[in-house]
Design a protein around this motif. Sequence first.
Motif, PDB file in Angstrom:
ATOM      1  N   ASP A   7      15.509  36.396   4.267  1.00  0.00           N
ATOM      2  CA  ASP A   7      14.756  37.381   5.038  1.00  0.00           C
ATOM      3  C   ASP A   7      14.410  36.783   6.404  1.00  0.00           C
ATOM      4  O   ASP A   7      13.527  35.936   6.511  1.00  0.00           O
ATOM      5  N   CYS A   8      15.163  37.192   7.432  1.00  0.00           N
ATOM      6  CA  CYS A   8      14.897  36.709   8.794  1.00  0.00           C
ATOM      7  C   CYS A   8      14.417  37.889   9.631  1.00  0.00           C
ATOM      8  O   CYS A   8      15.020  38.955   9.606  1.00  0.00           O
ATOM      9  N   ASP A   9      13.357  37.651  10.382  1.00  0.00           N
ATOM     10  CA  ASP A   9      12.772  38.715  11.179  1.00  0.00           C
ATOM     11  C   ASP A   9      12.371  38.138  12.535  1.00  0.00           C
ATOM     12  O   ASP A   9      11.592  37.178  12.588  1.00  0.00           O
ATOM     13  N   GLY A  10      12.933  38.682  13.597  1.00  0.00           N
ATOM     14  CA  GLY A  10      12.594  38.212  14.947  1.00  0.00           C
ATOM     15  C   GLY A  10      12.806  36.721  15.114  1.00  0.00           C
ATOM     16  O   GLY A  10      12.024  36.049  15.791  1.00  0.00           O
ATOM     17  N   LEU A  11      13.891  36.196  14.523  1.00  0.00           N
ATOM     18  CA  LEU A  11      14.110  34.740  14.535  1.00  0.00           C
ATOM     19  C   LEU A  11      14.594  34.267  15.913  1.00  0.00           C
ATOM     20  O   LEU A  11      15.543  34.813  16.470  1.00  0.00           O
ATOM     21  N   VAL A  12      13.900  33.248  16.413  1.00  0.00           N
ATOM     22  CA  VAL A  12      14.213  32.716  17.744  1.00  0.00           C
ATOM     23  C   VAL A  12      14.475  31.222  17.630  1.00  0.00           C
ATOM     24  O   VAL A  12      13.754  30.516  16.932  1.00  0.00           O
ATOM     25  N   ARG A  13      15.541  30.735  18.302  1.00  0.00           N
ATOM     26  CA  ARG A  13      15.761  29.296  18.416  1.00  0.00           C
ATOM     27  C   ARG A  13      16.152  29.002  19.850  1.00  0.00           C
ATOM     28  O   ARG A  13      17.164  29.521  20.356  1.00  0.00           O
ATOM     29  N   ILE A  14      15.306  28.239  20.514  1.00  0.00           N
ATOM     30  CA  ILE A  14      15.588  27.870  21.903  1.00  0.00           C
ATOM     31  C   ILE A  14      15.900  26.377  21.936  1.00  0.00           C
ATOM     32  O   ILE A  14      15.134  25.574  21.404  1.00  0.00           O
ATOM     33  N   PHE A  15      17.033  26.012  22.525  1.00  0.00           N
ATOM     34  CA  PHE A  15      17.367  24.595  22.715  1.00  0.00           C
ATOM     35  C   PHE A  15      17.093  24.257  24.175  1.00  0.00           C
ATOM     36  O   PHE A  15      17.362  25.073  25.058  1.00  0.00           O
ATOM     37  N   THR A  16      16.575  23.069  24.397  1.00  0.00           N
ATOM     38  CA  THR A  16      16.420  22.627  25.783  1.00  0.00           C
ATOM     39  C   THR A  16      17.292  21.399  25.968  1.00  0.00           C
ATOM     40  O   THR A  16      17.137  20.410  25.255  1.00  0.00           O
ATOM     41  N   ALA A  17      18.236  21.515  26.858  1.00  0.00           N
ATOM     42  CA  ALA A  17      19.122  20.379  27.137  1.00  0.00           C
ATOM     43  C   ALA A  17      19.126  20.143  28.639  1.00  0.00           C
ATOM     44  O   ALA A  17      19.422  21.057  29.411  1.00  0.00           O
ATOM     45  N   GLN A  18      18.779  18.946  29.043  1.00  0.00           N
ATOM     46  CA  GLN A  18      18.682  18.559  30.456  1.00  0.00           C
ATOM     47  C   GLN A  18      17.901  19.585  31.276  1.00  0.00           C
ATOM     48  O   GLN A  18      18.346  20.033  32.331  1.00  0.00           O
ATOM     49  N   GLY A  19      16.746  19.975  30.732  1.00  0.00           N
ATOM     50  CA  GLY A  19      15.859  20.882  31.456  1.00  0.00           C
ATOM     51  C   GLY A  19      16.305  22.346  31.428  1.00  0.00           C
ATOM     52  O   GLY A  19      15.613  23.208  31.959  1.00  0.00           O
ATOM     53  N   VAL A  20      17.457  22.621  30.815  1.00  0.00           N
ATOM     54  CA  VAL A  20      17.935  24.011  30.771  1.00  0.00           C
ATOM     55  C   VAL A  20      17.688  24.579  29.384  1.00  0.00           C
ATOM     56  O   VAL A  20      17.986  23.943  28.372  1.00  0.00           O
ATOM     57  N   GLU A  21      17.113  25.787  29.346  1.00  0.00           N
ATOM     58  CA  GLU A  21      16.846  26.429  28.051  1.00  0.00           C
ATOM     59  C   GLU A  21      18.026  27.291  27.624  1.00  0.00           C
ATOM     60  O   GLU A  21      18.541  28.071  28.410  1.00  0.00           O
ATOM     61  N   VAL A  22      18.450  27.133  26.372  1.00  0.00           N
ATOM     62  CA  VAL A  22      19.489  28.015  25.822  1.00  0.00           C
ATOM     63  C   VAL A  22      18.856  28.770  24.671  1.00  0.00           C
ATOM     64  O   VAL A  22      18.339  28.165  23.738  1.00  0.00           O
ATOM     65  N   GLN A  23      18.872  30.112  24.756  1.00  0.00           N
ATOM     66  CA  GLN A  23      18.325  30.922  23.657  1.00  0.00           C
ATOM     67  C   GLN A  23      19.447  31.206  22.677  1.00  0.00           C
ATOM     68  O   GLN A  23      20.182  32.175  22.832  1.00  0.00           O
ATOM     69  N   ALA A  24      19.605  30.343  21.681  1.00  0.00           N
ATOM     70  CA  ALA A  24      20.707  30.502  20.724  1.00  0.00           C
ATOM     71  C   ALA A  24      20.459  31.697  19.803  1.00  0.00           C
ATOM     72  O   ALA A  24      21.383  32.423  19.464  1.00  0.00           O
TER      73      ALA A  24
END
Length: 299
Positions: A7-24
Amino acid sequence: MTALAIDCDGLVRIFTAQGVEVQALQGLELRVQPGEMVALVGASGSGKSTLLGILGGLDQPTAGRAVVAGHDLVTMRGREKLEYRRRTVGFVWQQSAQNLLPYLDARENIAMAHTVAGVVARHRRAALAAELLDHLGVADVADRRPDQLSGGQRQRVAIAVALANEPAVLLADEPTGELDEATSAEVLAVMESVNKQRGVTTLIVTHDPAVSEHVDRTVRIRDGRTSAETLRTTRTDAEGRRVRTAEEYAVLDRAGRMQLPAEFVSALSLRERVRLSLEPDHIMVRPDKAAAKDEGPEG
Ligand SMILES: Nc1ncnc2c1ncn2[C@@H]1O[C@H](COP(=O)(O)OP(=O)(O)OP(=O)(O)O)[C@@H](O)[C@H]1O
C-alpha cells in the motif's frame, strides 16, 4: 476487508547528488492485494528500481506512505528493517551473481538463506528446500554451483532462494533481463505457478513484453508516478480456446489527480489547461478554446 499486501500512497523519494535534487518518486500510488502478481513497467529512469528498493527495505522514502504486509517502511528503522528484509520480502535481481553465492551449489544456497535468516524451523529446512527446488523445476541440478547452471536454471534457483524464508512478498527486478525469449517465457511461467500455488504476492519490474501472458495487472510508472494500468481477463470461448482480453485504465490518486496518456495529449495538442464537463456517465476533456485560437491561422 483484507489488508493490502502493498500500500503506497503519495510516495516521494528525492535524491540529492552534487547539490542537484532528483525526484525519483513524485507521489506514487500503488495498491496490491495479497496473492496478486503484478508487473511494473515504465521508461528508463521512471522510478521502478527506486520503488523496489523502498519496498525491499533497502532504501528510505523521503515522504508519503509505504506499508508492506503490515510493516510501515517510512517509520521502520535498524533492527526492525533487518528482520523485515529477512522475513517479509524475497528479492530476485537481474544479475544472477547478485542472487547466488558462487561457491555453493543450489541446495547449499537455499540452506545458507535459511541459516542467515533463521526464520524457518531447522526440522523443516531440508524438506522445504527440496520442495522449492522441485517446484522451480531444478531438483535435478540441486548439487550444481551457479557456474554449472544455464541462465534459466540460475534464475529458477534464485527464485527458490528468494522463497526460502517463505516471504509474504516477492520482488523481482528484471528477472529475465539476461535471458533469451524462450527461457524468459519459462521463468515467467514458473513465477506465475509459484504465485498461484504458494500465494506469494509478486511484483515484477520488467521490460519483457511476454510478462503480459502471465499477469492480470500491469502498472505503468511515468515520471515517478503510477500513470496507467492494464487489466487482463481470461475466458474460454465456445471452441474451448483461451482468450485474453486487456483493458487500459488511467490511475486516479486519492486527491482525484490523474495523468492523461501522452499520446492523447499530443493528438489534441493539449497544453496548460483543458476544459472539463461532467456527463451522466463520463467526464469530457476538451482543448482550451483560447489556447487553440492562439495557435490558429489568424493567431
Ligand atoms: N542513488 C541515486 N542518486 C541520485 N539519483 C538517483 C539515484 N538512484 C536513482 N536516481 C535517479 O532517480 C530516477 C529514477 O531512477 P530508477 O533507477 O528508479 O529508474 P528505473 O525506472 O528503475 O530505470 P531503469 O529502467 O533504467 O532501471 C532517475 O532519474 C535516476 O537517475
